[in-house]
Write an enzyme that holds these catalytic residues in place. Structure first.
Site: not given
Length: 464
Positions: A184, A215, A293
């Site tokens: 993402h 992911d 992230s």
């Protein structure tokens, strides 16, 4: 069983709410932003190697659609803005004035009420001095030692596309320029992707491969002889183990936070509204915020045991209102990340294990029920010739455990299946006629199975 929360933008679900798995929103990492609306900030001291520079002010944050958010783009410049000279001067002057006033008042009080014999010179008291260290190096196994070793291998990632941009973190996993991050972070990036190292050097990057199902994504930069981080054994971690998180929260690169392993095998689902990603996550209370992230979660030996991917937010919190760490962060286990990263480097994609059955997400009894054709729009609940079919699993069977671990809902069952790889033999415990029976299933690949509907091969609507 994990607590399920409702989206802040939607009414709280009642009878039809799935049970067990934690839900997050994987779409918040990317934020549409107009380049003209970005605040101007000083450029880094070292210019990028090539391509359009995207290390400017970060994009604005749209509102999240759920209270569970994936750490996204920062809502502030990538480097702290120094305080205005006037403000700093005012603070300094105020402090000095307070010090002078105290000195004058003290002197007046001493002259008025001190002892008569006050003419002798004041005695100067020596303050303790710090002990010196011969090595000047942090102690082995300390947070400082882990940070010192890891920081050169942790990077900040920025993307720019026609629709906006995003900011995240990543880590070097091979000395020939391969970088691991979250899908993402780079999802939808059809423009420039740049990687900034801890020394300030900026490199253009190419996307080697991505997996929305896990992911994860792998990038490569034209830089060699860089020190990679080692992917450790996430299965060796236990609850209470100390951990260190490194990344670029809110664009503040090379940030280090600490905590412990709060829980293991936490069922977490990200990517609502797109292809869902399922992980048996490592939960930690180390501070993880938007921008973390793709960064590493490390053990005290400096090995990566997780890839920081998602956080839980308080009800009503959104990106626009400042959703951030509340001590509930989730990381993809390194053992799962290793297999996916190796496949992405080799082929550009990663296989997803599956059994070839539709799972009934509305079932509220013990375990997870295999759906029948009345619940799948006329499509079979078990795909003909699939691993489930070959193992003797039929419509209406109740899956109560996988590899001896109880499952309470369809999302938890999918998470447990995806901790394995296609070709693995996995034991399923089924409830039939009031008795529990074990069957062995050799897992297939999700993309090779035809569920007979538009969700074929993407794991949606219980397809597994």
């Amino acid at each position: 069983m994990s607590q399920l929360f409702a989206s802040p933008d939607e009414p709280r679900p009642q009878d039809d709410a799935p049970r067990g798995a934690v839900r997050t929103d994987a779409a918040v990492e990317h934020h549409a932003v107009s380049p003209d609306s970005r605040p101007q900030t000083p450029a880094p001291d070292v210019a990028p190697a090539s391509g359009d520079q995207v290390f400017e002010a970060p994009p604005r944050n749209p509102e999240s659609t759920t209270e569970y958010v994936v750490p996204g783009a920062p809502a502030r410049p990538s480097r702290p803005v120094p305080p205005r000279r006037g403000v700093g001067a005012a603070i300094a002057v105020t402090s000095l004035l307070l010090g002078v006033g105290g000195g004058v008042g003290g002197a007046a009080a001493w002259q008025a009420w001190g002892p008569e014999d006050s003419a002798s010179p004041a005695q100067v008291a020596a303050l303790p001095v710090p002990a010196t260290s011969d090595s000047g190096q942090p102690a082995t196994g300390s947070v400082a030692a882990v940070a010192q070793a890891a920081l050169p291998s942790v990077v900040q990632i920025e993307t720019r596309s026609a629709s906006g941009g995003s900011t995240g973190s990543g880590m070097v996993i091979r000395s020939d320029g391969y970088v691991l991050t979250n899908n993402h972070v780079v999802e939808g990036a059809n423009g420039t992707v740049q990687v900034m190292f801890s020394d300030g050097q900026v490199e253009d990057a190419t996307i080697v491969g991505t997996s929305a199902d896990y992911d994860l994504a792998v990038l490569q930069v034209a830089r060699t002889n860089i020190t990679p981080l080692v992917l450790g054994d996430s299965d060796a971690m236990v609850v209470g183990d100390p951990v260190v998180a490194v990344g670029s929260p809110l664009g503040l690169e090379s940030t280090v936070t600490t905590g412990i392993v709060s829980a293991l095998d936490r069922p977490v689902t990200t990517g609502r509204g797109g292809t869902p990603a399922y992980m048996a996550a490592i939960q930690t209370d180390a501070a993880i915020n938007p921008g973390n992230s793709g960064g590493p979660l490390l053990n005290m030996s400096g090995e990566v045991i997780g890839i920081n991917s998602a956080i839980a937010a308080l009800p009503g919190a959104t990106q626009a209102t400042g959703a951030g760490s509340v001590g509930l962060g989730f990381s993809i286990p390194s053992n799962q990340a290793r297999r996916v990263a190796e496949e992405l480097i080799a082929t550009g994609k990663a296989a997803v294990p599956a059994i070839g059955a539709q799972l009934d997400s509305t079932y509220a009894g013990r375990g997870v029920r295999v759906a029948d054709s009345t619940q799948t729009g006329g499509n079979p609940g078990v795909v003909a010739g699939s691993p489930a079919d070959k193992a003797g699993i039929v419509e209406g069977d109740i899956i109560v455990a996988i590899e001896g671990e109880l499952v309470a809902d369809s999302e938890t069952a999918i998470v447990k299946i995806r901790t394995h790889a296609p070709g693995d033999e996995v034991t399923f415990t089924l409830e039939r006629d009031g008795k529990d029976v074990d069957v062995n299933v050799t897992l297939g690949a999700l993309g090779d199975l035809n569920y007979g509907d538009t969700t074929s091969g993407n794991g949606s609507n219980g397809s597994q």
